[in-house]
Design a protein around this motif. Sequence first.
Motif: not given
Length: 126
Positions: A73-95
């Motif tokens: 997961l971390e490798r995929e996220m790093e590559e996608l971030r390098g291409r400009g993808v922004t990952f969502e942040e969640y803070d809710m019950p259960g997630l």
Amino acid sequence: MLKDSALMAVLPAKDISRAKEFYRDKLGLESSESMEEDSLLYRCGNGTAFLVYQTDNAGSAKNTQMGWETNNLEREMEELRGRGVTFEEYDMPGLKTENGVATSDWGKAAWFLDSEGNILNLTQRT
């Protein structure tokens, strides 16, 4: 009967050209063919595929619509971030995510939006 049939996800896009650029430039995917005008078909691993089609209904779902399973997961996220993808942040019950990653007993996952507002994810099972 259906358990032996191929499965294909279907995603809406308000702007098919914009979606094509996102999937090509951000995710590194090329459309393999078009089923009809204003649609794009993408083939992924193990015979899976997804279709993106033009409609005004895009971006209205508030749930994960499609995801990829990965071994790193971390490798995929790093590559996608390098291409400009922004990952969502969640803070809710259960997630709750930290640096875009949610962790649980079954593994970890991260979510991002495509150019059309569809919620996509990456998952790594433990």
